[in-house]
Design an enzyme around this catalytic site. Structure first.
Site, PDB file in Angstrom:
ATOM      1  N   GLU A 120       0.842  -1.192   0.000  1.00 55.87           N
ATOM      2  CA  GLU A 120       0.000   0.000   0.000  1.00 55.87           C
ATOM      3  C   GLU A 120       0.879   1.244   0.000  1.00 55.87           C
ATOM      4  O   GLU A 120       2.114   1.167   0.102  1.00 55.87           O
ATOM      5  CB  GLU A 120      -0.945  -0.020   1.210  1.00 55.87           C
ATOM      6  CG  GLU A 120      -1.922  -1.191   1.182  1.00 55.87           C
ATOM      7  CD  GLU A 120      -2.904  -1.179   2.327  1.00 55.87           C
ATOM      8  OE1 GLU A 120      -2.763  -0.341   3.233  1.00 55.87           O
ATOM      9  OE2 GLU A 120      -3.823  -2.014   2.320  1.00 55.87           O
ATOM     10  N   HIS A 234      -8.874   9.584   3.294  1.00 54.91           N
ATOM     11  CA  HIS A 234      -8.507   8.498   2.383  1.00 54.91           C
ATOM     12  C   HIS A 234      -8.654   9.003   0.955  1.00 54.91           C
ATOM     13  O   HIS A 234      -9.667   9.616   0.614  1.00 54.91           O
ATOM     14  CB  HIS A 234      -9.392   7.275   2.608  1.00 54.91           C
ATOM     15  CG  HIS A 234      -8.810   6.025   2.017  1.00 54.91           C
ATOM     16  ND1 HIS A 234      -8.794   5.792   0.670  1.00 54.91           N
ATOM     17  CD2 HIS A 234      -8.192   4.957   2.599  1.00 54.91           C
ATOM     18  CE1 HIS A 234      -8.213   4.626   0.435  1.00 54.91           C
ATOM     19  NE2 HIS A 234      -7.832   4.109   1.596  1.00 54.91           N
ATOM     20  N   ARG A 282      -0.701   8.597   1.824  1.00 54.60           N
ATOM     21  CA  ARG A 282      -2.087   9.025   1.652  1.00 54.60           C
ATOM     22  C   ARG A 282      -2.262  10.533   1.600  1.00 54.60           C
ATOM     23  O   ARG A 282      -3.082  11.047   0.833  1.00 54.60           O
ATOM     24  CB  ARG A 282      -2.944   8.449   2.787  1.00 54.60           C
ATOM     25  CG  ARG A 282      -3.196   6.979   2.617  1.00 54.60           C
ATOM     26  CD  ARG A 282      -4.007   6.414   3.755  1.00 54.60           C
ATOM     27  NE  ARG A 282      -4.330   5.014   3.496  1.00 54.60           N
ATOM     28  CZ  ARG A 282      -4.908   4.206   4.361  1.00 54.60           C
ATOM     29  NH1 ARG A 282      -5.224   4.665   5.557  1.00 54.60           N
ATOM     30  NH2 ARG A 282      -5.172   2.963   4.050  1.00 54.60           N
ATOM     31  N   HIS A 341     -11.200   9.864   6.981  1.00 57.11           N
ATOM     32  CA  HIS A 341     -10.966   8.436   7.167  1.00 57.11           C
ATOM     33  C   HIS A 341     -10.417   8.064   8.533  1.00 57.11           C
ATOM     34  O   HIS A 341     -10.888   7.111   9.163  1.00 57.11           O
ATOM     35  CB  HIS A 341      -9.984   7.966   6.088  1.00 57.11           C
ATOM     36  CG  HIS A 341      -9.659   6.503   6.143  1.00 57.11           C
ATOM     37  ND1 HIS A 341     -10.625   5.521   6.037  1.00 57.11           N
ATOM     38  CD2 HIS A 341      -8.473   5.844   6.272  1.00 57.11           C
ATOM     39  CE1 HIS A 341     -10.060   4.324   6.102  1.00 57.11           C
ATOM     40  NE2 HIS A 341      -8.751   4.502   6.259  1.00 57.11           N
ATOM     41  N   ARG A 376      -0.783   8.914   9.068  1.00 53.09           N
ATOM     42  CA  ARG A 376      -0.647   7.472   9.323  1.00 53.09           C
ATOM     43  C   ARG A 376      -0.228   6.720   8.068  1.00 53.09           C
ATOM     44  O   ARG A 376      -0.785   6.916   6.993  1.00 53.09           O
ATOM     45  CB  ARG A 376      -1.984   6.912   9.825  1.00 53.09           C
ATOM     46  CG  ARG A 376      -1.979   5.397  10.023  1.00 53.09           C
ATOM     47  CD  ARG A 376      -3.284   4.927  10.617  1.00 53.09           C
ATOM     48  NE  ARG A 376      -4.402   5.084   9.726  1.00 53.09           N
ATOM     49  CZ  ARG A 376      -4.828   4.162   8.855  1.00 53.09           C
ATOM     50  NH1 ARG A 376      -4.173   3.009   8.744  1.00 53.09           N
ATOM     51  NH2 ARG A 376      -5.885   4.373   8.099  1.00 53.09           N
TER      52      ARG A 376
END
Length: 528
Positions: A120, A234, A282, A341, A376
């Site tokens: 990811e 997100h 992100r 998110h 994060r």
């Protein structure tokens, strides 16, 4: 809160039934503690079940990947505000925590004896273990709920306030039960594992339970919060037109398997923005999508996964959401936009879950351990919930073993609190305190919330949740207004550069004597 109509007692009260809450409750029961678990909906209805991607963990069977590499990726994503010691402790605790989770019945996708991995955004290796393709959270929740059968589990019960004794130590929890009656759970330890505050925004990936109750409760009890301004959006949420409430997530693992972002002309726009392009962290991808939408006047961007083989089998949850919306991701790009998110900040807690209030502990998204910093890293949240929950129970058991005098008298926070209509709060936060913020917009949001706020005594779930969202809006706006720089997922359009001279630390927020959140101090960052 009104005078309790019923009471019960325990050694530990756990608030929340996600990965952190149930892990802690199970460990506590195994340690011989009397545990009561409180959750305001059914046991499986929290945020954990909606997690798609997986658990980021280095198990030692992927050539070239190491714990140090995972730590480095986490620090790189965190924008200089991670606590380096906390990052190392939590990530190094991951392999054992995942092993124990599997022993409790969680089934991860595997080929033979080896777990499958995906990659990811922000990760330098394929290290994310997953279940059901893109239903990892649902599988973890299933396993933990099944393992928790036999525990004292109070569903439909809402945590309202921490109760303290005259020394300031936690002595229990005030709750509303499933019939709306006020009750008191007496306990020398309360662990908050109640999730984040995604419902602060009109569009979010979070379920309706994510109203910031735990952070608000802790602030009222005298705890400190930090990094509240770092709300992660997100990048890829399924867009089906303007909508309010929870939106279907399109897991980052889709890009990890090779999907790319395009604008409405079909142009890839992440190339050149970041070395990892579509697999950038992100905050980078969400900001890039937002900018491209503004530049082109588009309502969404498009995630092109048409070149992926076996999309429906690998991502059954995403595929089902797309097909329900009339989209076939095997043949056409998926329309996506960012949505609120994850709360990177929360109640300040150490890696053992201890907060500044004796007897009050926190684990999972509700806590700010320093793992995430300003942004994060994908799939570190389930990892944090597992590791910190286990460590917190060991800390609780040790703290309870220390002899102390019996509590005398109880202190419950004042019943009247600031409350505003949540629709007004959500609109103000979405318009003025989303991905891009500036001083004028933050001031406007504060004015809107202030004008809508009144003092009231919540008597039901809606009132308690609205009060929590009001307090969180005030706190996020205070922190966002103070941070006059762009860092991680906090983007100030009027201060587009990062300031490593004057703003190189986390901002602490606490309540003043009037019960309003104020920025009280800077917390030193843990990264050199």
């Amino acid at each position: 809160m009104s005078t309790p109509t019923w009471e019960a007692a325990a050694d530990l009260v756990v608030v929340g039934t996600g990965v952190a809450g149930l892990t802690a409750a199970l460990d506590a029961a195994e340690a011989g503690l009397r545990v009561v678990v409180v959750t305001k909906d059914a046991a499986e209805e929290g945020s954990t079940r909606w997690a798609q991607g997986g658990v980021a963990v280095v198990l030692g069977d992927i050539p070239g990947d190491t714990l140090d590499a995972h730590i480095a990726d986490t620090l790189a994503a965190g924008g200089g505000l991670n606590d380096e010691a906390a990052v190392a402790t939590i990530i190094r605790g991951g392999p054992a925590a995942v092993r124990r989770l599997r022993e409790r019945g969680a089934l991860f996708d595997a080929r033979g004896s080896r777990l499958e991995r995906t990659r990811e955004g922000g990760h330098s290796a394929f290290r994310v273990v997953h279940a059901g393709g893109d239903a990892t959270g649902a599988e973890i929740e299933r396993a933990l709920v099944a393992a928790a059968r036999g525990l004292a589990l109070l569903t439909g019960h809402l945590a309202v306030d921490a109760v303290r004794d005259t020394s300031g130590r936690v002595a229990g929890l005030a709750v509303l039960d499933d019939e709306g009656r006020p009750g008191l759970l007496r306990a020398p330890a309360v662990l908050l594992a109640s999730g984040g505050y995604g419902q602060l925004y009109a569009s979010t990936t979070n379920p309706g339970t994510s109203t910031g109750d735990g952070v608000a409760l802790a602030l009222r009890a005298g705890a400190t919060a930090a990094d509240l301004e770092f709300v992660q959006f997100h990048p890829t949420v399924l867009y089906t037109g303007p909508a309010v409430g929870r939106r279907p997530l399109v897991t980052e693992a889709v890009r990890g398997e090779g999907a790319v972002l395009r604008d409405r002309t079909g142009t890839r726009f992440m190339v050149g923005i970041h070395p990892l392009a579509d697999l950038a962290p992100r905050d980078v991808v969400a900001a890039a999508i937002t900018r491209r939408m503004a530049e082109t006047g588009a309502d969404c961007m498009f995630l092109d996964a048409t070149a992926l083989d076996g999309f429906a089998e690998r991502f059954p949850t995403v595929f089902a959401s797309c097909r329900e919306a009339g989209i076939d991701p095997r043949r056409e790009p998926i329309p996506v936009t960012p949505a609120a998110h994850y709360a990177c900040g929360g109640i300040v807690a150490d890696v053992d879950g201890r907060t500044s209030v004796p007897g009050l502990y926190a684990a999972g998204e509700v806590a700010r351990t320093g793992l995430h910093g300003a942004n994060r890293l994908a799939s570190n949240s389930l990892l944090e919930g597992l590791v910190v929950a286990e460590r917190a129970v060991r800390a609780i058991a040790a703290d309870l073993a220390v002899p102390r005098s019996a509590p005398s008298g109880l202190i419950v926070p004042a019943p009247a609190v600031a409350v505003a209509d949540r629709g007004i709060v959500q609109r103000a936060m979405s318009v003025f305190a989303g991905i891009g913020r500036d001083a004028a917009g933050l001031a406007a949001a504060s004015d809107v919330v202030e004008a809508a706020t009144r003092l009231a005594t919540p008597i039901d779930r809606a009132g308690v949740e609205d009060a929590a969202l009001t307090l969180l809006a005030q706190a996020v706006l205070a922190a966002a207004g103070t941070r006059r720089e762009t860092r991680g997922c906090h983007v100030r359009t009027d201060f587009p550069e990062r300031d490593d001279v004057w703003q190189r630390s986390s901002l602490a927020v606490a309540l003043d004597e009037c019960g309003r959140p104020v920025v009280t101090a800077d917390l030193l960052a843990g990264v050199a």
